[in-house]
Design an enzyme around this catalytic site. Structure first.
Site, PDB file in Angstrom:
ATOM      1  N   VAL A  83       4.730  -6.620  -4.961  1.00 55.63           N
ATOM      2  CA  VAL A  83       3.884  -6.577  -6.151  1.00 55.63           C
ATOM      3  C   VAL A  83       2.929  -7.764  -6.183  1.00 55.63           C
ATOM      4  O   VAL A  83       3.234  -8.851  -5.695  1.00 55.63           O
ATOM      5  CB  VAL A  83       4.745  -6.549  -7.436  1.00 55.63           C
ATOM      6  CG1 VAL A  83       5.515  -5.245  -7.541  1.00 55.63           C
ATOM      7  CG2 VAL A  83       5.698  -7.739  -7.490  1.00 55.63           C
ATOM      8  N   ASN A 123      13.847  -7.770  -6.677  1.00 52.44           N
ATOM      9  CA  ASN A 123      13.360  -8.960  -5.994  1.00 52.44           C
ATOM     10  C   ASN A 123      11.978  -9.296  -6.544  1.00 52.44           C
ATOM     11  O   ASN A 123      11.089  -8.447  -6.538  1.00 52.44           O
ATOM     12  CB  ASN A 123      13.300  -8.709  -4.486  1.00 52.44           C
ATOM     13  CG  ASN A 123      12.897  -9.943  -3.696  1.00 52.44           C
ATOM     14  OD1 ASN A 123      11.812 -10.486  -3.880  1.00 52.44           O
ATOM     15  ND2 ASN A 123      13.765 -10.378  -2.805  1.00 52.44           N
ATOM     16  N   ILE A 125       9.459 -10.856  -5.433  1.00 54.37           N
ATOM     17  CA  ILE A 125       8.353 -10.745  -4.492  1.00 54.37           C
ATOM     18  C   ILE A 125       8.137  -9.305  -4.047  1.00 54.37           C
ATOM     19  O   ILE A 125       7.012  -8.896  -3.753  1.00 54.37           O
ATOM     20  CB  ILE A 125       8.602 -11.648  -3.261  1.00 54.37           C
ATOM     21  CG1 ILE A 125       8.579 -13.119  -3.678  1.00 54.37           C
ATOM     22  CG2 ILE A 125       7.567 -11.403  -2.166  1.00 54.37           C
ATOM     23  CD1 ILE A 125       8.887 -14.079  -2.540  1.00 54.37           C
ATOM     24  N   GLU A 126       9.191  -8.516  -4.039  1.00 53.66           N
ATOM     25  CA  GLU A 126       9.086  -7.155  -3.517  1.00 53.66           C
ATOM     26  C   GLU A 126       8.657  -6.151  -4.595  1.00 53.66           C
ATOM     27  O   GLU A 126       7.483  -5.831  -4.711  1.00 53.66           O
ATOM     28  CB  GLU A 126      10.405  -6.765  -2.850  1.00 53.66           C
ATOM     29  CG  GLU A 126      10.708  -7.659  -1.641  1.00 53.66           C
ATOM     30  CD  GLU A 126      11.983  -7.278  -0.921  1.00 53.66           C
ATOM     31  OE1 GLU A 126      12.119  -6.106  -0.543  1.00 53.66           O
ATOM     32  OE2 GLU A 126      12.846  -8.164  -0.740  1.00 53.66           O
ATOM     33  N   MET A 127       9.602  -5.671  -5.416  1.00 55.83           N
ATOM     34  CA  MET A 127       9.239  -4.659  -6.412  1.00 55.83           C
ATOM     35  C   MET A 127       9.210  -5.222  -7.832  1.00 55.83           C
ATOM     36  O   MET A 127       8.665  -4.592  -8.733  1.00 55.83           O
ATOM     37  CB  MET A 127      10.170  -3.453  -6.288  1.00 55.83           C
ATOM     38  CG  MET A 127      10.024  -2.758  -4.931  1.00 55.83           C
ATOM     39  SD  MET A 127      11.215  -1.440  -4.613  1.00 55.83           S
ATOM     40  CE  MET A 127      10.555  -0.137  -5.638  1.00 55.83           C
TER      41      MET A 127
END
Length: 334
Positions: A83, A123, A125-127
């Site tokens: 994201v 997470n 940084i991820e979703m």
């Protein structure tokens, strides 16, 4: 943490067994846990969740964003992008044939596909979702998910546990059998070229099968140290030691630079290579592994032969029909 250490010890031992069984064809079905048997409804729900970007805080990132089932099962980036365009320090591993590994993630911190499916969603940084309670609330707010979950798990069944079970059930269908290599080991001597056969022999001769063994060429999820040898030239180029692998999770110095052995299935489609995606080409990756793990310098011909063999590990991809996501009918969640 004792549980992680016990798992690592067991899998490192598994990685040191005889390589007599290295030449195995890939099964056409994956093992599944007793508490999550597959069903058509569960797989359908899992595929929809896997491709739904609304499981992310921005509504822009899905599991499929980093693990693209239309190609090699990852995103061909050095570091996966989440994201707000954020990138982490690791390359996305392939989802194809992940069901044949006993642990998940590069550092092996998840013991199952179900455990793995839960992590990226929250997470930052991820979703980027704050927590799974928010995820469940969002799923309940999307018309259509209630019926899909009910078909797979029964009434009032929207939950973190069932969402991750469904995603894992779908991922267990992502198997790529019948590669030229598989056909060869099943008896079709014409399936591999002369160069690929030489590469197969060299792959075993130099010691690659000491780690990359089993039907998925992954030691079934064994842990190994990488890099084994110190090499200032390669370290200056690729910074392999910057990330301490399992030790980043366990905080145990004994776990530094321990990594799950990655599958070599479809490796020709998953550049760039290694945990940090720092090596762009397959021939370079072969030379790095030979030098750092086995202490050997390959000739140009030997490298070419091994690369030719690795290309023979590209299997047949089951056709993926993209799902229609449940709609929100005149509103948005973001």
């Amino acid at each position: 943490m004792f549980k992680i250490r016990s798992l690592v010890s067991a899998l490192m031992l598994a990685g040191s067994v005889s390589v007599a069984s290295a030449w195995e064809a890939l099964p056409t079905t994956a093992p599944e846990p007793a508490d999550n048997p597959s069903s058509e409804a569960k797989i359908e729900l899992g595929q929809i969740l896997y491709h739904d970007p609304r499981l992310s805080s921005t509504g822009t990132v899905s599991c499929a964003s980093c693990h693209n089932t239309m190609l090699g099962g990852e995103d061909n980036r050095p570091n996966a992008m989440g994201v707000h365009g954020q990138t982490g320090g690791r390359s996305a591993p392939t989802v194809w044939n992940a069901a044949f590994s006993k642990v998940q993630f590069w550092d092996g911190r998840a013991a199952s596909l179900e455990d793995q499916a839960a992590g990226p969603v929250t997470n930052p940084i991820e979703m980027g979702m704050k927590n799974w309670d928010d995820v469940v609330a969002r799923l309940k707010a999307i018309d259509g998910y209630q019926a899909l979950f009910e078909s797979a798990f029964g009434k009032d069944s929207i939950s973190k546990e069932n969402a991750t079970r469904a995603i894992a059930a779908y991922e267990r269908t992502l198997i790529t059998p019948n590669s030229p290599y598989d056909k060869y080991v099943r008896g079709d001597e014409s399936a591999l070229t002369a160069q690929q056969i030489r590469g197969m022999q060299k792959f075993e001769e130099v010691g690659c099968t000491s780690c990359h063994n089993g039907p998925a060429f992954n030691g079934e999820g064994a842990f190994q140290k990488f890099p084994v040898a110190n090499n200032g030239f390669f370290e200056a180029q690729h910074h392999f030691k910057k990330d301490k692998g399992l030790a980043e999770v366990s905080k145990n110095p004994a776990d530094e630079h321990l990594w799950k052995v990655p599958t070599l299935r479809n490796i020709a489609l998953t550049a760039p290579y290694f945990h940090n995606g720092s090596v762009k080409t397959l021939d370079s990756a072969v030379n790095v592994m030979a030098k750092l793990q086995l202490g050997k310098d390959l000739t140009t011909e030997e490298t070419a032969d091994i690369v030719a063999f690795l290309k023979a590990l590209t299997g047949e991809f089951p056709r993926q029909k993209m799902p229609v996501l449940p709609g929100t009918h005149g509103t948005t969640l973001n």
